[in-house]
Design a protein around this motif. Structure first.
Motif, PDB file in Angstrom:
ATOM      1  N   TRP A  81       7.091  -3.184  -8.372  1.00 16.63           N
ATOM      2  CA  TRP A  81       6.271  -2.448  -7.397  1.00 16.63           C
ATOM      3  C   TRP A  81       5.262  -3.369  -6.728  1.00 16.63           C
ATOM      4  O   TRP A  81       5.014  -3.271  -5.523  1.00 16.63           O
TER       5      TRP A  81
ATOM      6  N   LEU B  60       5.113  -4.040  -2.759  1.00 18.30           N
ATOM      7  CA  LEU B  60       3.945  -3.576  -2.008  1.00 18.30           C
ATOM      8  C   LEU B  60       3.022  -4.695  -1.555  1.00 18.30           C
ATOM      9  O   LEU B  60       2.376  -4.583  -0.520  1.00 18.30           O
TER      10      LEU B  60
ATOM     11  N   ILE C 226       2.274  -8.193   2.708  1.00 22.39           N
ATOM     12  CA  ILE C 226       0.955  -8.470   3.284  1.00 22.39           C
ATOM     13  C   ILE C 226       0.751  -9.977   3.464  1.00 22.39           C
ATOM     14  O   ILE C 226       0.305 -10.437   4.507  1.00 22.39           O
TER      15      ILE C 226
ATOM     16  N   TYR D 190      -4.197  -4.559  -8.556  1.00 21.97           N
ATOM     17  CA  TYR D 190      -4.019  -4.597  -7.103  1.00 21.97           C
ATOM     18  C   TYR D 190      -5.360  -4.583  -6.380  1.00 21.97           C
ATOM     19  O   TYR D 190      -5.459  -4.966  -5.220  1.00 21.97           O
ATOM     20  N   PHE D 191      -6.412  -4.146  -7.065  1.00 15.67           N
ATOM     21  CA  PHE D 191      -7.685  -3.926  -6.376  1.00 15.67           C
ATOM     22  C   PHE D 191      -8.805  -4.847  -6.853  1.00 15.67           C
ATOM     23  O   PHE D 191      -9.965  -4.473  -6.832  1.00 15.67           O
TER      24      PHE D 191
ATOM     25  N   ILE E 298       5.730   9.162  -5.689  1.00 13.47           N
ATOM     26  CA  ILE E 298       5.699   7.696  -5.684  1.00 13.47           C
ATOM     27  C   ILE E 298       5.430   7.187  -4.267  1.00 13.47           C
ATOM     28  O   ILE E 298       4.604   6.298  -4.048  1.00 13.47           O
TER      29      ILE E 298
ATOM     30  N   VAL F  28       2.283   5.044  -2.705  1.00 13.97           N
ATOM     31  CA  VAL F  28       2.350   3.811  -1.909  1.00 13.97           C
ATOM     32  C   VAL F  28       1.393   3.917  -0.714  1.00 13.97           C
ATOM     33  O   VAL F  28       0.618   2.994  -0.419  1.00 13.97           O
TER      34      VAL F  28
ATOM     35  N   VAL G  78      -2.127   3.532  -1.935  1.00 15.46           N
ATOM     36  CA  VAL G  78      -2.479   2.140  -2.247  1.00 15.46           C
ATOM     37  C   VAL G  78      -2.844   1.392  -0.976  1.00 15.46           C
ATOM     38  O   VAL G  78      -3.886   0.726  -0.887  1.00 15.46           O
ATOM     39  N   TYR G  79      -1.991   1.519   0.050  1.00 17.58           N
ATOM     40  CA  TYR G  79      -2.273   0.813   1.302  1.00 17.58           C
ATOM     41  C   TYR G  79      -3.563   1.325   1.939  1.00 17.58           C
ATOM     42  O   TYR G  79      -4.357   0.553   2.486  1.00 17.58           O
TER      43      TYR G  79
END
Lengths: 541, 95
Positions: free
Chosen positions: A210, A214, A218, A301-302, B73, B77, B80-81
């Motif tokens: 994931w 994701l 970027i 992720y943060f 899910i 996503v 999250v973005y």
């Protein structure tokens, strides 16, 4: 068993497809062969980058120029970082052991998209070769460091565009592999294998995939934006053109911090397979480990802003990112606690895979605790951009991912090739690696705290003792690496037959022949119990 | 594990309707870019783009036929973005 014996079944290694020889390998969509192709390529790149690292250490054995000039040093640390990060550690465990064992561990015959899997490997190789080209074509080798920070990367006259393009293409390979694994895990688990009956290495691969899907786009777009700024003069990051250099750092670390978890989560997954096998008891806290993988992926992720505490981000951003950095330590600590508890009271067999896995705990803890030093706002100001950071991330990346890779290769080697290596030489090589690693990197903590900056070609005489000790460690480490690889190559050719289950493991890969047949299972297994079920004499987790 | 396949054939009318919605949203994106929302101009553009993306996912990619689990899910996503963008731009606002 003697080395002259041969296993009787036809394994994936002997299977003849449409083409023979090298072409057969290059066109094979078998997940195991693709995993091996990743492994061979990554090993070669790892050795190249390790030797470049050794050259850097030799250069720093004394102040002033020793074996190279300053500009060459800048190029060497850049390509060392680009190879190690983008070609070795990020794809490493997921692409090699994920490809080799994910389908087997979930009871499938292959990944969901085998052709896409092969295509990913070609993309990976294209990116890797492009990265090498950046050293030799046209102008000078890139000298920006693997982080490609603007404004320098937008202005440097070296081959930055080649290196950016290489990282961009490598990112595509990573995205496609992640996508493949997500679909494989969702759609191809064996009958009866619910989410919480799935082994923990696939759990870690799922969390990793994931992040790959994701986060990687970027950085891909960000690198393209740098190319656009260089080529088309569009002002994304250059203040003179209306851009903002701190925006690059945001975008870069939005990917590149989760990338740390792309490499450490599968590492954690590998050792989570090893601890129960060599303790002969179920993994402690199965659910906690599974969920902590997802928690690390989500929280990890943060936390990207902790790379930017001294870059001029706002006070509240610093506060927020520092707080989350401390939070992400919690699920990591849960895993360490569970690994130790798994061994507690078990029938411990200190074979080479467990030796490497235990080393990972030791090194990862040092890396993790020093990470908290860097995550705290006050101490970060002092240690930022010093050798302390270099030591910290090598303890995490090499001590974590690297030692997990060594643990994994020693654990699954008999399954991959059907032959066993010498335990004696594996243990000796481990001694060199563990000693060399600590002698190489620990002094960098000390001289970093004393103020030695990172990426400096030259230094004040007061830091020389630390640098000399570190360089000695580099030589010991390199000896250990070559010793380990020689032992494995010899075993591949002449090792004794290993049999299907030399470690008495209980996950699915140990229930099929070694090496596995082409499609892994004659019949897809039906799963009826937990993955780490060691029989009626032990409690089921 | 879950290999059962249920083909879903969408009607031409539905496809054409979605196409028109996407075209209208594209025109709105262009039109809105002429209005000056200052610091919020990026946010407005992203909201319109998100609606377009969600439309494509729902109809063209058949998300509406999938399980609640998969829908959650995909929603995760987006979340999250959204958080990434909010955190980045909050830094700019608070500097």
């Amino acid at each position: 068993m003697s080395s002259t014996e041969k296993y009787t079944h036809e394994s994936y290694l002997e299977h003849k497809g449409k083409y023979k020889g090298l072409l057969g390998w290059l066109t094979s969509t078998d997940h195991k062969k693709i995993g091996l192709m990743y492994m061979y390529a990554i090993t070669v790149f790892f050795l190249v980058a390790a030797l470049l690292g050794l050259m850097m250490r030799i250069e720093k054995i004394a102040p002033g120029p020793t074996i190279m000039d300053a500009q060459t040093y800048n190029g060497v640390f850049t390509i060392h970082g680009v190879i190690m990060i983008f070609i070795v550690v990020i794809p490493g465990l997921a692409a090699v052991f994920g490809n080799l064992f994910l389908p087997i561990l979930i009871g499938a015959k292959d990944v969901a998209f085998p052709k896409l899997n092969l295509f990913s490997w070609y993309l990976f190789m294209t990116g890797a070769i492009l990265g090498l080209f950046s050293q030799f074509v046209g102008g000078d080798p890139p000298d920006t460091g693997w982080t490609f920070y603007v404004p320098y990367s937008a202005e440097s006259s070296t081959n930055v565009i080649w290196a950016l393009s290489a990282a961009f293409i490598l990112g595509f390979a990573s995205i496609l592999t992640g996508l493949n694994f997500i679909v494989t895990i969702h759609r191809m688990r064996a009958p009866g294998m619910t989410w919480f009956k799935m082994p923990l290495f696939p759990w870690s691969l799922y969390a990793t995939a994931w992040i790959q899907v994701l986060a990687t786009p970027i950085v891909g777009i960000t690198l393209l934006m740098v190319i656009a700024e260089r080529v088309l003069n569009i002002g994304f990051f250059d203040p003179a053109l209306g851009g903002d250099p701190v925006l690059f750092q945001h975008l870069f670390w939005i990917y590149s911090h989760p990338a740390v978890y792309i490499m450490i989560l599968p590492a954690m997954g590998v050792v989570t397979e090893i601890f129960p096998t060599f303790s002969q008891k179920p993994v402690f806290g199965y659910g906690a480990i599974a969920i902590s993988s997802i928690a690390i992926a989500v929280v990890g992720y943060f936390v990207w802003g902790h790379h930017m505490f001294t870059s001029g981000i706002s006070y509240w951003s610093r506060w927020f990112f520092s707080f989350l950095t401390f939070i992400v330590a919690v699920p990591s600590a849960i895993k360490v606690f569970n690994w130790l508890s798994t061994m507690y009271g078990g029938k411990i067999s200190l074979k080479p895979p467990l030796l490497y896995a235990i080393s990972l705990i030791f090194l990862f803890l040092i890396g993790g605790f020093t990470g908290l030093t860097l995550g705290a706002l006050a101490t970060n100001i002092h240690t930022h951009d010093t050798a302390f950071v270099v030591a910290h991330f090598h303890y995490i990346i090499f001590g974590g991912m690297g030692f997990a890779f060594f643990a994994g290769i020693h654990y699954w080697f008999p399954k991959m090739y059907g032959r066993m290596y010498s335990f004696r030489w594996a243990n000796i090589a481990w001694g060199f690696l563990f000693l060399g690693f600590n002698v190489l990197y620990f002094p960098l903590f000390i001289i970093g705290l004393q103020g030695m900056p990172r990426r400096y070609f030259d230094y004040l005489p007061q830091y020389q003792t630390g640098h000399v000790i570190s360089t000695i460690g580099a030589f010991i480490l390199i000896i250990g690496i070559f010793m380990m690889i020689s032992n494995l190559i010899y075993a591949r050719k002449k090792g004794a037959l290993a049999g299907p289950n030399p470690w008495k493991g209980v996950t699915l890969e140990w229930k099929i022949p070694s090496p596995p047949p082409l499609e892994n299972f004659d019949e897809i297994p039906v799963i009826t119990h937990q993955p780490y079920f060691f029989g009626d004499t032990n409690d089921e987790d | 594990m879950k290999n059962d396949k249920h083909p879903h054939i969408s009607s031409y009318n539905q496809h054409i309707t979605v196409l028109l919605v996407l075209l209208i949203l594209t025109f709105i994106t262009v039109a809105v870019s002429g209005l000056h929302f200052s610091t919020f101009s990026v946010g407005v553009a992203l909201i319109i783009a998100s609606v377009k993306g969600a439309t494509v996912l729902t109809y063209f990619m058949h998300l509406k036929y999938e399980s609640l689990f998969l829908k959650l899910i995909v929603a995760g996503v987006f979340l999250v973005y959204a958080l990434v963008i909010v955190l980045t731009f909050t830094d700019y606002l608070l500097r």
